[in-house]
Structure formats: structure tokens, C-alpha cells
Design a protein around this motif. Structure first.
Motif, PDB file in Angstrom:
ATOM      1  N   UNK A  77       0.790  -1.228   0.000  1.00 51.14           N
ATOM      2  CA  UNK A  77       0.000   0.000   0.000  1.00 51.14           C
ATOM      3  C   UNK A  77       0.819   1.273   0.000  1.00 51.14           C
ATOM      4  N   UNK A  78       2.103   1.188   0.349  1.00 49.44           N
ATOM      5  CA  UNK A  78       2.951   2.379   0.383  1.00 49.44           C
ATOM      6  C   UNK A  78       4.293   2.083  -0.273  1.00 49.44           C
ATOM      7  N   UNK A  79       4.939   3.164  -0.704  1.00 49.89           N
ATOM      8  CA  UNK A  79       6.288   3.057  -1.288  1.00 49.89           C
ATOM      9  C   UNK A  79       7.213   3.987  -0.510  1.00 49.89           C
ATOM     10  N   UNK A  80       8.409   3.499  -0.166  1.00 49.23           N
ATOM     11  CA  UNK A  80       9.383   4.273   0.596  1.00 49.23           C
ATOM     12  C   UNK A  80      10.508   4.745  -0.321  1.00 49.23           C
ATOM     13  N   UNK A 139      10.421   9.580   2.459  1.00 51.19           N
ATOM     14  CA  UNK A 139       9.142   9.813   1.798  1.00 51.19           C
ATOM     15  C   UNK A 139       8.327   8.527   1.809  1.00 51.19           C
ATOM     16  N   UNK A 140       7.114   8.606   2.337  1.00 54.07           N
ATOM     17  CA  UNK A 140       6.220   7.451   2.419  1.00 54.07           C
ATOM     18  C   UNK A 140       4.990   7.791   1.599  1.00 54.07           C
ATOM     19  N   UNK A 141       4.884   7.177   0.425  1.00 53.81           N
ATOM     20  CA  UNK A 141       3.855   7.535  -0.549  1.00 53.81           C
ATOM     21  C   UNK A 141       2.786   6.452  -0.610  1.00 53.81           C
ATOM     22  N   UNK A 165      15.326  13.681  11.498  1.00 49.09           N
ATOM     23  CA  UNK A 165      14.683  12.714  10.598  1.00 49.09           C
ATOM     24  C   UNK A 165      13.266  13.190  10.312  1.00 49.09           C
ATOM     25  N   UNK A 166      12.924  13.265   9.018  1.00 52.01           N
ATOM     26  CA  UNK A 166      11.600  13.692   8.588  1.00 52.01           C
ATOM     27  C   UNK A 166      10.888  12.519   7.924  1.00 52.01           C
ATOM     28  N   UNK A 167       9.706  12.176   8.438  1.00 52.05           N
ATOM     29  CA  UNK A 167       8.836  11.167   7.811  1.00 52.05           C
ATOM     30  C   UNK A 167       7.711  11.918   7.118  1.00 52.05           C
ATOM     31  N   UNK A 168       7.730  11.925   5.790  1.00 51.68           N
ATOM     32  CA  UNK A 168       6.762  12.706   5.019  1.00 51.68           C
ATOM     33  C   UNK A 168       5.775  11.772   4.326  1.00 51.68           C
TER      34      UNK A 168
END
Length: 401
Positions: A77-80, A139-141, A165-168
Motif C-alpha cells: 500500500x505504500x512506497x518508501x 518519503x512514504x507515498x 529525521x523527517x517522515x513525510x
């Protein structure tokens, strides 16, 4: 608002699920209210399916989260991806591989689901005494509103290191996530969780952190998008002289539910904590929830702690729930307090600006920007600050359209 002082006691944890119906039937049973006494388990079945009557679910639209109450079985469901800092990614961690699980204990069903569903945990590791100049951007898309994913992320700052650290989060998905944060002796770590989901996204996340001696954690939860977003940070100031700064910013539009249940546990002596969450709401059915729990433990002498939540309701039909709680188990502290306020525009502020030739529309814009910019400016990342201020301007334009 509740505040209580109790005699020192050791928290008791159980992995057994308690049926809410049984609680009602047993007139002599007192449901768990204190955050530190909630049960923990890595087995989703031990928690059962939330009904909305439980103390930690009663402000949440549980029906909209039903897809997250069972293990996804995949991460499709997500791409890193990494905008920067990929060299700090260590080998992935299976369950039982240290440091995964060194700090984290699931305290609700979605956290247990994420633990079980994440076969491997992403491990971000900052080497000892290294100062990372640029933010590490993950980036968590989301790849589709109907797609599911479970995740466990470990962020480890080794002694005397410095990093951000940024989790977007962007796109849309049904996403259950755990973030385990370990700040070892003398390290300084900033973690920013940025939710910019599309309206169809559903996201639950449990952030759990331990801050060791003379270390500092700055933690941000910034939510501007998503249908239902529930990010619950829990920080233990374990070491002597440790510091924790927990900041939050949310902007809820019509139909959005943005929630954070914050827990700050002062465990070691001479610790310092500051919690400040601010939110703006506009549109029919816009809903924000903030529950703040601070526990000053029996050994946390010399503690200095404060928590506050402020909400600005911009239109009719929006609602903000704000509940601060404070427990103190020792009288030997420097200070502790909490505050909560929810309201509409300050008429005196508007009058002051309009009396100086500023239009009502521009005056309202300036008041909201002044209210929210306080959190944005604490980030210390100019590019991200500009991006968020632009997002606030876009939201305000919709109010005035």
C-alpha cells in the motif's frame, strides 16, 4: 481537564484484553484511566475490536478504521524513498532483532497489528558522535486508498550524535505504523512526522521513544491531510538530565479527523519537558482530538514540565476536543502545569488590526498565521517552514473564498 496527585506506585501492565461489557457488568471494577496503567501486548486478539467505548477510542471514529484492525499481510500500500540520508539506513530488523522492541510496547490493537504485519522494520541509525548536517528525509507515498500496509520504523541515535529525521506521508492508503525512537546518552535527535495525505487516506501511528541521560528529543506531529489521521506519541525521559520537546500542528478541513494522544513520562531525575500542540479547524464536520498525559514518576525529582493545547475554530460545524491530564508522584519538582484553550477569533485582536486600516479578511489571515507560525518556526528547517506556511495560506484562501 483533570489533574491528580497520587502516592508513588509501580505501573502494572497486563497483556490480557478486558471486555468493556464485562466492565459494566462488574459493578466493583474500575476501568483503566491512567495512561501508564494501560495493558500492552503484541497480539491484536488481546485487545479485541474497539467499540468506541474504551477510554483511548471514545473520541475516534472507529468504524472508519476497521480496515486497520487486522494484519495487512503485505506492504504494497505504500512506497518508501529517500530524499536525503539513505546512507544512514541499516539492515532491516525482524521481530526479536535488537534494537527493535527495546522500547516499543503496543498499547492498542492497531499498534499490535503493525508490529505483526511488519516482517522487517526500517532501521535508521545515526553513528556515535556524528553530526548529520542535512535532514534525513523518508518519503512514504500511499499507492491507493483501498490498499493496506503495516510498518515498523526504528530510529536510533547513538551516543552524542546529532540528527533530524523527517517522515513525510503523501498519497492515500490504509496505513498502520509504529515508530520506535531511541535517543542514547548525550544525543540530540529531532523527529518530524508530516502528514500531507489525500482526503481518502486512513493512518494510525504509535510513536514510542526513550531518551537517555543528558540526551534531547524534539518531536513534531504536523497533520494537514488525510480522512482519519491518528498519531499518538509516547516519550519516556528515562535518563538523568534528559529533555523532551513535543510539538504539534494540525489544520482540519471539512470531514477530516486529526487526532493525537500524547504521553510524556518523566522517569529520571532533573528532566525537562515541554508539550505544545496547536490546531486550526474549518468546515462542517472538521474534528480534532488532543489528549495529553504527563506522568512525573516517583524518582523524577527536580522535574520541570508543562503541557498545553490551543485550538482556533474558524467556521461553524467544526469541533475540537482537548483533554490535558497530569499525574505527580513526587513533591520534589521544579514545576509542572497544563493548560487547554479552544475558541474563535479574538474580537479585540480583529478590532485592533481593523482600526489600523487592515481589512477584516486580512486581519483574520494575520491572526491565524500568528497563531500557527509559532510551531512552524520551531522546526529549524527553512525549506520545510516555507512549505508549511504556504500550505496554511492555501487553507486560509479556502476559508475566504
Amino acid at each position: 481537564m483533570t489533574s491528580q496527585t497520587t502516592a508513588p506506585t509501580a505501573p502494572q501492565h497486563s497483556s490480557a484484553h478486558v471486555d468493556p461489557a464485562a466492565q459494566v457488568a462488574d459493578a466493583g471494577f474500575v476501568p483503566v484511566q491512567t495512561r501508564s496503567e494501560r495493558p500492552h501486548s503484541f497480539e491484536p486478539a488481546d485487545f479485541g475490536t474497539p467499540t468506541g467505548r474504551e477510554v483511548n477510542w471514545k473520541h475516534t471514529p472507529v468504524a472508519k478504521l476497521s480496515g486497520l484492525f487486522e494484519v495487512a499481510g503485505s506492504a504494497e500500500g505504500v512506497r518508501y524513498s529517500f530524499g536525503a540520508g539513505e546512507k544512514y539506513v541499516a539492515e532491516p530488523l525482524v521481530a526479536g532483532a535488537a534494537p527493535r522492541g527495546e522500547v516499543f510496547l503496543a498499547e492498542d490493537v492497531t499498534a499490535a497489528v503493525a508490529w505483526q504485519g511488519a516482517a522487517e522494520a526500517l532501521h535508521i541509525r545515526i553513528p556515535r558522535e556524528e553530526e548529520v548536517a542535512e535532514p534525513i528525509l523518508v518519503s512514504i507515498d500511499g499507492l491507493g486508498a483501498d490498499l493496506r500496509a503495516d510498518a515498523h520504523i526504528v530510529i536510533e541515535a547513538l551516543p552524542h550524535s546529532v540528527a533530524t529525521v523527517v517522515l513525510q506521508h503523501t498519497g492515500a492508503a490504509q496505513y498502520s505504523q509504529n515508530v520506535e525512537i531511541i535517543v542514547r546518552d548525550g544525543a540530540k535527535l529531532t523527529v518530524i512526522s508530516l502528514q500531507q495525505w489525500q482526503d481518502a487516506a486512513v493512518h494510525t501511528s504509535a510513536h514510542q521513544a526513550r531518551v537517555d541521560a543528558d540526551a534531547t528529543l524534539k518531536h513534531f506531529v504536523i497533520s494537514f491531510g488525510g480522512g482519519v489521521v491518528r498519531v499518538n506519541p509516547s516519550v519516556e525521559l528515562a535518563g538523568a538530565g534528559s529533555e523532551g520537546y513535543l510539538y504539534g500542528l494540525s489544520y482540519a478541513d471539512a470531514g477530516q479527523h486529526l487526532e493525537s494522544q500524547v504521553y510524556l513520562h518523566h522517569k529520571g531525575p532533573h528532566t525537562k519537558g515541554d508539550v505544545l500542540y496547536k490546531g486550526a479547524l474549518q468546515g462542517e464536520g472538521a474534528h480534532s482530538v488532543w489528549i495529553g498525559d504527563v506522568l512525573i514518576g516517583a524518582d523524577a525529582t527536580g522535574t520541570d514540565s508543562y503541557e498545553a493545547n490551543r485550538n482556533l475554530v474558524l467556521t461553524e460545524g467544526a469541533r475540537a476536543d482537548s483533554i490535558p491530564n497530569l499525574e505527580i508522584e513526587t513533591g520534589d519538582i521544579l514545576g509542572a502545569g497544563h493548560a487547554s484553550a479552544t475558541g474563535r477569533f479574538d474580537d479585540e485582536q480583529l478590532f485592533y488590526l481593523q482600526a489600523r486600516g487592515i481589512s477584516e479578511e486580512e486581519a483574520r489571515r494575520l491572526v491565524v498565521l500568528g497563531f500557527l507560525t509559532d510551531i512552524v518556526q520551531r522546526l529549524g528547517i527553512p525549506a520545510l517552514e516555507t512549505e508549511l506556511l504556504d500550505a496554511i495560506e492555501t487553507e486560509l484562501a479556502e476559508v475566504n473564498a
